[in-house]
Design a protein around this motif. Structure first.
Motif, mmCIF file in Angstrom:
data_model
loop_
_atom_site.group_PDB
_atom_site.id
_atom_site.type_symbol
_atom_site.label_atom_id
_atom_site.label_comp_id
_atom_site.label_asym_id
_atom_site.label_seq_id
_atom_site.Cartn_x
_atom_site.Cartn_y
_atom_site.Cartn_z
ATOM 1 N N ASP A 59 53.767 -5.955 -10.999
ATOM 2 C CA ASP A 59 52.630 -5.701 -11.898
ATOM 3 C C ASP A 59 53.055 -4.901 -13.130
ATOM 4 O OD1 ASP A 59 50.784 -7.086 -10.435
ATOM 5 O OD2 ASP A 59 50.019 -5.342 -9.355
ATOM 6 N N THR A 104 58.087 -5.660 -5.188
ATOM 7 C CA THR A 104 56.790 -5.517 -4.521
ATOM 8 C C THR A 104 55.694 -5.898 -5.516
ATOM 9 O OG1 THR A 104 56.463 -3.225 -5.239
ATOM 10 C CG2 THR A 104 57.710 -3.568 -3.185
ATOM 11 N N GLN A 105 54.468 -5.946 -5.030
ATOM 12 C CA GLN A 105 53.364 -6.224 -5.941
ATOM 13 C C GLN A 105 53.303 -5.169 -7.036
ATOM 14 O OE1 GLN A 105 49.543 -6.754 -4.098
ATOM 15 N NE2 GLN A 105 48.426 -6.672 -6.034
ATOM 16 N N GLU A 110 53.743 -12.625 -5.817
ATOM 17 C CA GLU A 110 53.111 -11.546 -5.053
ATOM 18 C C GLU A 110 52.511 -12.083 -3.752
ATOM 19 O OE1 GLU A 110 50.428 -9.962 -7.915
ATOM 20 O OE2 GLU A 110 51.950 -8.700 -8.885
ATOM 21 N N ARG A 132 53.729 -14.743 -11.448
ATOM 22 C CA ARG A 132 53.706 -13.425 -10.830
ATOM 23 C C ARG A 132 52.727 -13.401 -9.661
ATOM 24 N NH1 ARG A 132 52.618 -8.643 -14.865
ATOM 25 N NH2 ARG A 132 50.636 -9.767 -15.061
#
Length: 444
Positions: free
Chosen positions: A193, A188-189, A155, A151
């Motif tokens: 998340d 997207t980040q 990102e 992840r």
């Protein structure tokens, strides 16, 4: 085993398959509900398999865009222990596939979640390869530490991509064309998340089920051998009968644009990036072949296309310009794309729009249509000149519920198209006065 696979594989280049288009496609449904399409191609001792599920990126929750892709990526990162079988991490999995001289991949596309395997059909090799593939399909480990690592890498890649004008243009175009439809979702980040290991497990458990599988096979296997292969590949998934498969939630269709949208995004770039388009058609639309041939004339045929002639050759506004469309289970976008000097972006946009408008209104000339047919029909053999390419065509038939004889009649259907067919199809698909135009880095 790998050495044996290489020795056998070295002889494969001696075979040709000019008759592949004539090979019949066999189709049946397993008791589990899995649907199977098989082309027996006995000339080489190899098999290519693709297992598809309706679990692509369009099934992502908006708040967790990227979830399907994350599940696909993590499939290669390990399998959990089962019975007497030990868990395998990503390194052990890689070594196991290398030892077999076979390959296995998983990933999420826009509409589908895909597993693919290639192996020699030697009984011992194929048995071991399909058993290992079954573990990755049915028993992915989704290790927490590995997901956190991957992840973070993802990102970082998103941040880097966002520094490029092409990425900025693509994201703005998708958002404008698709609105809140899942085809327009962007990882997207923030969305990444929100994805936890429990979400990966839940997505896999909900969508990757035997009753939902569509399996396409091309290779040196008969139907009985193919049945056994399918059952092995799906054997680690929970057992379900076809009638136990609950219908998946409906996804609202892509909506047509209500009005034109123009976005001019400031960006420090040597080249302005331009995208012009709107929602197109579904793959199952009867206009598909007419649009395919018409787009070849308009902008998909390289240096012979109208857009190249008008934008590049006559006016020197862009080194390259083209058009394409991406039909799927829903209406993927039709798009014209080009790069040009920032100070001439406005002119390039105006010319491109006018070319599209005129083509929609008038359609192609007889000469243009004849040349396009010659090119596409003449190149048809290149679409099926390997097991893997042929598999892609079988997958297309399976995924879009096309007739089993689709390949056999492809050239006849293309040959039968008229200039009016193409003009009418484009008029049904496009509304030139309601297109999205995105310019990134153009002179303000």
């Amino acid at each position: 085993m790998a050495a044996r696979a290489c020795m056998v594989g070295a002889g494969l280049v001696m075979y040709t398959h000019s008759a592949w288009a004539l090979l019949p496609i066999q189709h049946w449904t397993e008791p589990s509900g899995a649907r199977v399409w098989l082309v027996e191609s006995p000339a080489i001792p190899m098999v290519d398999v693709q297992v598809d599920f309706d679990a692509g990126a369009r099934r992502d929750p908006a708040r967790q865009a990227g979830l399907a892709s994350a599940v696909g990526m993590m499939t290669s990162k390990g399998v959990r222990a089962a019975g007497k079988e030990k868990a395998l991490d990503e390194n052990a999995l890689g070594e196991a596939w290398a030892d077999l001289g076979a390959s296995f991949d998983a990933g999420a596309e826009r509409d589908g979640f895909v597993y693919s395997m290639r192996s020699l059909t030697d009984t011992e090799l194929l048995g071991k390869a399909s058993a290992l593939a079954a573990r990755q399909i049915g028993e992915p480990a989704f290790p927490q530490d590995v997901w956190k690592r991957e992840r973070s890498r993802w990102e970082a890649a998103i941040k880097e991509a966002n520094t490029k004008p092409g990425t900025v243009a693509s994201k703005a175009f998708a958002a404008a064309v698709y609105g809140d439809h899942p085809y327009g979702y962007q990882a997207t980040q923030e969305t990444l998340d929100r994805i936890q290991v429990s979400d990966l497990q839940a997505f896999h458990g909900k969508y990757v089920q035997t009753c939902r599988a569509r399996v396409s096979i091309v290779g040196a296997l008969n139907q009985e051998q193919a049945r056994q292969l399918v059952r092995t590949l799906l054997s680690r998934l929970p057992e379900k009968k076809a009638g136990d498969c609950a219908a998946l939630p409906e996804i609202a269709p892509v909506q047509p644009l209500a009005k034109a949208v123009d976005e001019n995004i400031a960006f420090q770039s040597a080249q302005a990036h331009v995208l012009i388009g709107q929602p197109g058609i579904k793959r199952g639309n009867p206009d598909f072949l007419a649009i395919l041939v018409g787009n070849h004339i308009l902008g998909g045929g390289g240096f012979t296309s109208r857009l190249t002639s008008e934008v590049r050759e006559k006016r020197g506004l862009s080194y390259s310009v083209g058009s394409g469309f991406s039909p799927g289970l829903d209406a993927g976008a039709f798009v014209v794309g080009l790069q040009t000097r920032p100070d001439q972006a406005a002119q390039a946009v105006a010319v491109s729009r006018e070319v599209v408008k005129k083509f929609v209104e008038e359609g192609p000339t007889e000469e243009e249509l004849r040349a396009a047919k010659d090119n596409l029909i003449g190149g048809f053999a290149l679409r099926i000149d390997s097991n893997r390419k042929l598999l892609g065509n079988v997958v297309n038939i399976a995924w879009n519920d096309l007739p089993l004889d689709y390949l056999e009649h492809w050239t006849d259907r293309v040959q039968a198209l008229t200039t009016r067919d193409i003009r009418d199809a484009f008029q049904r698909m496009l509304q030139p006065d309601r297109m999205v135009t995105v310019q990134v880095g153009a002179k303000q």
